[in-house]
Every structure is written in C-alpha cells, then in structure tokens.
Design a protein around this motif. Structure first.
Motif, PDB file in Angstrom:
ATOM      1  N   ARG A   1     -24.259  -0.327  11.174  1.00  0.00           N
ATOM      2  CA  ARG A   1     -24.120   0.300  12.489  1.00  0.00           C
ATOM      3  C   ARG A   1     -24.180   1.814  12.440  1.00  0.00           C
ATOM      4  N   ILE A   2     -23.748   2.393  11.341  1.00  0.00           N
ATOM      5  CA  ILE A   2     -23.759   3.845  11.201  1.00  0.00           C
ATOM      6  C   ILE A   2     -24.402   4.195   9.867  1.00  0.00           C
ATOM      7  N   SER A   3     -24.520   5.469   9.573  1.00  0.00           N
ATOM      8  CA  SER A   3     -25.158   5.895   8.330  1.00  0.00           C
ATOM      9  C   SER A   3     -24.320   5.487   7.124  1.00  0.00           C
ATOM     10  N   GLN A   4     -24.975   5.375   5.978  1.00  0.00           N
ATOM     11  CA  GLN A   4     -24.277   4.996   4.753  1.00  0.00           C
ATOM     12  C   GLN A   4     -23.211   6.009   4.387  1.00  0.00           C
ATOM     13  N   SER A   5     -23.512   7.279   4.573  1.00  0.00           N
ATOM     14  CA  SER A   5     -22.533   8.313   4.218  1.00  0.00           C
ATOM     15  C   SER A   5     -21.284   8.199   5.091  1.00  0.00           C
ATOM     16  N   SER A   6     -21.460   7.895   6.387  1.00  0.00           N
ATOM     17  CA  SER A   6     -20.305   7.739   7.276  1.00  0.00           C
ATOM     18  C   SER A   6     -19.521   6.480   6.922  1.00  0.00           C
ATOM     19  N   ALA A   7     -20.235   5.402   6.587  1.00  0.00           N
ATOM     20  CA  ALA A   7     -19.555   4.156   6.196  1.00  0.00           C
ATOM     21  C   ALA A   7     -18.723   4.374   4.941  1.00  0.00           C
ATOM     22  N   LEU A   8     -19.276   5.104   3.983  1.00  0.00           N
ATOM     23  CA  LEU A   8     -18.536   5.385   2.753  1.00  0.00           C
ATOM     24  C   LEU A   8     -17.338   6.282   3.038  1.00  0.00           C
ATOM     25  N   SER A   9     -17.511   7.240   3.930  1.00  0.00           N
ATOM     26  CA  SER A   9     -16.398   8.128   4.304  1.00  0.00           C
ATOM     27  C   SER A   9     -15.276   7.331   4.957  1.00  0.00           C
ATOM     28  N   TYR A  10     -15.613   6.393   5.823  1.00  0.00           N
ATOM     29  CA  TYR A  10     -14.605   5.536   6.450  1.00  0.00           C
ATOM     30  C   TYR A  10     -13.870   4.720   5.391  1.00  0.00           C
ATOM     31  N   LEU A  11     -14.628   4.156   4.457  1.00  0.00           N
ATOM     32  CA  LEU A  11     -14.013   3.336   3.416  1.00  0.00           C
ATOM     33  C   LEU A  11     -13.047   4.164   2.573  1.00  0.00           C
ATOM     34  N   GLN A  12     -13.467   5.349   2.186  1.00  0.00           N
ATOM     35  CA  GLN A  12     -12.613   6.209   1.371  1.00  0.00           C
ATOM     36  C   GLN A  12     -11.339   6.598   2.124  1.00  0.00           C
ATOM     37  N   THR A  13     -11.421   6.725   3.434  1.00  0.00           N
ATOM     38  CA  THR A  13     -10.254   7.059   4.242  1.00  0.00           C
ATOM     39  C   THR A  13      -9.268   5.890   4.302  1.00  0.00           C
ATOM     40  N   LEU A  14      -9.791   4.660   4.268  1.00  0.00           N
ATOM     41  CA  LEU A  14      -8.943   3.483   4.382  1.00  0.00           C
ATOM     42  C   LEU A  14      -8.221   3.129   3.085  1.00  0.00           C
ATOM     43  N   LEU A  15      -8.778   3.505   1.936  1.00  0.00           N
ATOM     44  CA  LEU A  15      -8.186   3.104   0.646  1.00  0.00           C
ATOM     45  C   LEU A  15      -6.730   3.548   0.506  1.00  0.00           C
ATOM     46  N   PRO A  16      -6.388   4.818   0.733  1.00  0.00           N
ATOM     47  CA  PRO A  16      -4.966   5.205   0.614  1.00  0.00           C
ATOM     48  C   PRO A  16      -4.090   4.557   1.682  1.00  0.00           C
ATOM     49  N   PHE A  17      -4.645   4.285   2.859  1.00  0.00           N
ATOM     50  CA  PHE A  17      -3.868   3.632   3.905  1.00  0.00           C
ATOM     51  C   PHE A  17      -3.503   2.209   3.500  1.00  0.00           C
ATOM     52  N   PHE A  18      -4.433   1.485   2.910  1.00  0.00           N
ATOM     53  CA  PHE A  18      -4.145   0.125   2.465  1.00  0.00           C
ATOM     54  C   PHE A  18      -3.112   0.126   1.336  1.00  0.00           C
ATOM     55  N   THR A  19      -3.185   1.122   0.467  1.00  0.00           N
ATOM     56  CA  THR A  19      -2.167   1.253  -0.580  1.00  0.00           C
ATOM     57  C   THR A  19      -0.801   1.511   0.038  1.00  0.00           C
ATOM     58  N   TRP A  20      -0.761   2.369   1.054  1.00  0.00           N
ATOM     59  CA  TRP A  20       0.500   2.668   1.728  1.00  0.00           C
ATOM     60  C   TRP A  20       1.048   1.422   2.418  1.00  0.00           C
ATOM     61  N   LEU A  21       0.183   0.606   3.022  1.00  0.00           N
ATOM     62  CA  LEU A  21       0.634  -0.635   3.647  1.00  0.00           C
ATOM     63  C   LEU A  21       1.350  -1.526   2.629  1.00  0.00           C
ATOM     64  N   ASP A  22       0.776  -1.637   1.440  1.00  0.00           N
ATOM     65  CA  ASP A  22       1.355  -2.510   0.412  1.00  0.00           C
ATOM     66  C   ASP A  22       2.688  -1.994  -0.108  1.00  0.00           C
ATOM     67  N   ASN A  23       2.853  -0.664  -0.137  1.00  0.00           N
ATOM     68  CA  ASN A  23       4.007  -0.089  -0.841  1.00  0.00           C
ATOM     69  C   ASN A  23       5.108   0.458   0.075  1.00  0.00           C
ATOM     70  N   HIS A  24       4.756   0.894   1.295  1.00  0.00           N
ATOM     71  CA  HIS A  24       5.748   1.618   2.094  1.00  0.00           C
ATOM     72  C   HIS A  24       5.887   1.134   3.528  1.00  0.00           C
ATOM     73  N   SER A  25       4.981   0.332   4.022  1.00  0.00           N
ATOM     74  CA  SER A  25       5.049  -0.069   5.429  1.00  0.00           C
ATOM     75  C   SER A  25       6.253  -0.975   5.678  1.00  0.00           C
ATOM     76  N   ASN A  26       6.707  -1.007   6.927  1.00  0.00           N
ATOM     77  CA  ASN A  26       7.854  -1.840   7.274  1.00  0.00           C
ATOM     78  C   ASN A  26       7.787  -2.214   8.751  1.00  0.00           C
ATOM     79  N   TYR A  27       7.841  -3.500   9.021  1.00  0.00           N
ATOM     80  CA  TYR A  27       7.911  -3.994  10.390  1.00  0.00           C
ATOM     81  C   TYR A  27       8.861  -5.179  10.415  1.00  0.00           C
ATOM     82  N   GLN A  28       9.996  -4.980  11.038  1.00  0.00           N
ATOM     83  CA  GLN A  28      11.031  -6.004  11.129  1.00  0.00           C
ATOM     84  C   GLN A  28      11.441  -6.510   9.743  1.00  0.00           C
ATOM     85  N   GLY A  29      11.566  -5.561   8.804  1.00  0.00           N
ATOM     86  CA  GLY A  29      12.065  -5.876   7.470  1.00  0.00           C
ATOM     87  C   GLY A  29      11.044  -6.384   6.487  1.00  0.00           C
ATOM     88  N   SER A  30       9.760  -6.414   6.855  1.00  0.00           N
ATOM     89  CA  SER A  30       8.725  -6.929   5.959  1.00  0.00           C
ATOM     90  C   SER A  30       7.576  -5.940   5.854  1.00  0.00           C
TER      91      SER A  30
END
Length: 453
Positions: A46-75
């Motif tokens: 849907r978008i350029s390869q460079s933009s797709a890669l930029s989006y992916l790189q932005t999501l990697l630390p967020f997914f790590t944070w979800l696994d290690n620090h996120s919290n919703y109703q104790g989980s």
C-alpha cells in the motif's frame, strides 16, 4: 542479513538462494512473529518499501514494551486484545515512554507533545493504526481498529447528512437554506495530536558528508553505496528517489550532471531533476561500466542498456531496494556509533544551500530569487517550509549583528576610560548660560525627550 535493535524483536532478510513468499521475517527472540511479518508485507503493498520498513522499525520497541511493561487490569497486554486494552497500553506508552501529555475527552484523547517528546510520536501512532488496519484486512484481528474514533466518524456522517428539517434530508447546497458542509473535519484518530507541527531540522555542520564518506570506507562500502551517499548530500533528494533511478532517467537530461526522478506524491511521474558533482559523475560512469556490468544478467555497459534498466543492482543482479541499501548505511552508522538517519542529508543540503544563498547574494531581491529557485528544485508543495530554515538564519544574523554591537560597546568603553584618565589631569570647564533664549534647541528633539518622561 540481520538487523538488531535494543528490543526483543528484530527482523531478518530472506537468505540468498532460499525461496520464500516472505522477503523479511520478524522474530521475537527465537520465535517468528507472523503478525509483524504479515503487516510489513501487507503494508508494503500500500505504501513505499521505505515507509513500510520505517513503520516496522517503530513498532519493534512498542511490542517489546507490551511484553515487559504493559498493564491492563493486572495483566500484560497482547496485541490481539480488545480495543479497550490496546488503547490503555498506547496511552501509557505515550506518557511513560514518549513523555507526552494525554488529555481525556468523551470519545477520544488529545495528545500534547512536550519538550522531551521525540519527533516520532506521529509516526508511532500512524504505525500502530496501520498495523491494526492490516490485521483487520488479513482477518487476524476480530475487533474494530483501536486507533480509530468510531464516534467521530458517526458524528461526521450525521453532520453531513442531516439537514435543518427534522427527519428530512439536507436541501441542495445551491438552495442556500443549509449551512455549508465543512471542507475539513477533525481527524478520525482516537489519539489526536493537537500541537504537532513538522519542523525541518537545521544541520549546520559543513563536514558532515565527508565524515559519512569516511565511515563508509571503514565499513567497506562498495562504489554503489558511496555513490548513493554522495548523491544524498549533493542533491538533497530522498534515498528512494536516488535508489530507484533508471538509465533512462540519466539519459533524459541534457547535462551529464543531472538525472530525472519522481517526487513524493507524484505516483512515479518524473517531475523533478537531481544535480550532482562532476566527481560523482565519474564514479557513476565507472560503476555502471564495471561493478554494475559484472552484476547485470547480460553484462551490458551504459551504451547497451535500455532506458528501463535500473542504475543500481543488488549482488544478485536484481533492482536495488531501499531495504537492501539501508542495511549497508545502518551498518556503517552502528559501527561508528553515529545516529544518522539518511533523511538528515536532505536537511543538511537545504541548510547548506541557504547559507550559500545568503553569502553570495548582494541584495534582498537576489536572495528571494535564489530561494524561489531552491523551492522549485526541492518541489516543496508548501512554500512555507523554507521559513523554518530562514528563521534559523535570521537568528544567526541577529547574533552576528549583536556581536558587532557588543564589540563596539567594548571599544567605546575602552576609549571612554582612556579619555577619562586624560581628562582627570585637566580641570573641567563649565559653560554658564544666563538666558535660555540664547539656546538654539531642536523642537523635534524636545518632543522626543518629552515622550521619554
């Protein structure tokens, strides 16, 4: 080819000689992460390869944070959780990791950037929104997109369909009985940036290109990588506009120092040109007839190649992609511990060009003419873009003028003290005025003095 980040998530390019429908795989530790892998390949369509890669790189630390620090109703929050949990996690991430201020509204959130917020907040929100768009399209997420304010869409629909008459459709706009439909509406995003404004970066370091070239040599860049790096700094173009050049683009211009290329939003149409140095021309011709010729399936040189042939090839003889090129750029930057996005070369180019304009122009008319030429060359849609750079130089001119004033004050102070020492040796002579009518006084000056009282 592996790209590693300071997160649990990383991506790997498909090895040479291996057939796979994925050119890139994302891993979480030792386990494949198919949602992010599928997102990248769907997004790339849907978008350029460079933009797709930029989006992916932005999501990697967020997914790590979800696994290690996120919290919703104790989980811990999983990416596949319902929208309520995802929104809470994103709000926490914005406040705790990106140092934003988030204000609650009835159906959405206002996001205020602070001085400590990174300039990637907008990209982060766009990346997450695009991720869930892909997951819904691929039928991997059964809920609505957490990043979309469904109530805003409903209200927008109602405002555009309901008229002043109860339970009646809107009258035609030409009738003049209905308020006009607004041409713009509030964004449908659940998280709305309210003080976000794009600011070009001022990179006023004259030796930056040469530092990058040296880093490339230490990282064993080939002629291809070195030519692209030189073009980045010499032309002010985006990396993709250089990487995707064809032989025909180079032949299309009368000057051997120029090439035609597309622009962001031109949908592949060649609407602008790039201009580079004679030294880069020599390197480019040498690359096409030596390194590229060896990689070309037909081993053709410049004269034999068709206009549609890409200038830059991979080691497999296929057209070079942004991802393949960025691996070499990033390798050199990581090895030297220099954090330099290739897009900063574009900011460096504009800053340097403006400095040159101010240095060589003798009149304001010349400055304005050359700035207009730069705007046309850069193909900026909004001419106000240059005002941020101008503000930088206006401040610098003020500093120079202020320094001259301070130097003059220092010299006057020295002269005053010197003269005062000489006057101390002489007895002061005072003039006695018997009648003020004998004075010739400037009335304009008197009005000025009266105004200062």
């Amino acid at each position: 080819m592996v790209v590693v980040y300071s997160t649990n998530y990383y991506y790997v390019y498909c090895p040479e000689g291996v057939e796979s429908r994925y050119e890139l795989l994302v891993f979480n530790g030792d386990h494949p992460c198919l949602p992010l892998t599928d997102f990248y390949h769907d997004c790339k369509g849907r978008i350029s390869q460079s933009s797709a890669l930029s989006y992916l790189q932005t999501l990697l630390p967020f997914f790590t944070w979800l696994d290690n620090h996120s919290n919703y109703q104790g989980s811990r929050v999983q990416w596949s959780d319902p929208p309520e949990a995802i929104r809470v996690a994103i709000e926490d991430y914005l406040m705790n990791e990106m140092l934003c201020k988030v204000k609650e509204r009835d159906t959405f959130r206002f996001v205020n950037l602070t001085q400590k917020s990174p300039n990637t907040v907008n990209r982060f929100l766009s990346s997450v929104k695009s991720f869930y768009k892909s997951m819904i399209y691929l039928r991997q997420y059964p809920f609505y997109n957490p990043l979309i304010d469904s109530q805003a869409i409903l209200n927008d629909y109602r405002s555009n369909t309901e008229g002043v008459r109860i339970n009646k459709p809107r009258m035609p706009s030409m009738g003049g009985t209905e308020d006009p439909i607004p041409t713009r509406r509030l964004t449908d995003s659940f998280f709305k940036l309210i003080n976000e404004e794009w600011q070009p970066q001022i990179i006023d370091y004259p030796d930056l290109p040469y530092q990058v070239y040296q880093l490339g040599k230490k990282a064993n860049w080939s002629d291809r990588e070195m030519i692209i790096a030189r073009m980045l700094f010499e032309t002010g173009a985006r990396a993709s506009e250089i990487i995707e050049l064809t032989i025909g683009d180079y032949r299309a211009r009368k000057s051997f120092q120029e090439a035609s290329t597309f622009n962001k939003g031109s949908h592949g149409r060649k609407v602008k040109f790039l201009r580079f140095s004679k030294d880069t021309v020599k390197r480019l011709n040498q690359y096409i007839n030596t390194e590229r010729r060896q990689l070309d399936p037909n081993h053709w040189g410049f004269d034999e190649l068709p206009d549609s042939a890409p200038i830059f090839l991979t080691e497999q003889g296929t057209p070079l992609t942004y991802e393949s090129w960025y691996y070499h750029w990033n390798k050199a930057m990581v090895k030297s511990q220099l954090k330099l996005n290739p897009h900063k070369a574009r900011h460096w180019f504009v800053t340097t060009r403006l400095r040159e304009i101010y240095n060589i122009s003798k009149t304001e008319a010349e400055i304005q003419q050359r700035k207009n030429e730069l705007i046309k060359y850069m193909k900026w849609r909004n001419e106000d873009t240059i005002k941020v750079y101008e503000h930088y130089f206006d401040e610098e001119k003020h500093r120079e003028a202020h320094d001259r004033m301070l130097d003059s004050m220092e010299q006057r102070e020295h002269d005053y003290n010197t003269n005062r020492k000489a006057e101390r040796k002489q007895k002061p002579q005072l003039t006695h005025i018997k009648n003020s009518s004998d004075l010739e006084f400037d009335h304009d000056l008197q009005e000025l003095l009266d105004g200062l009282e």
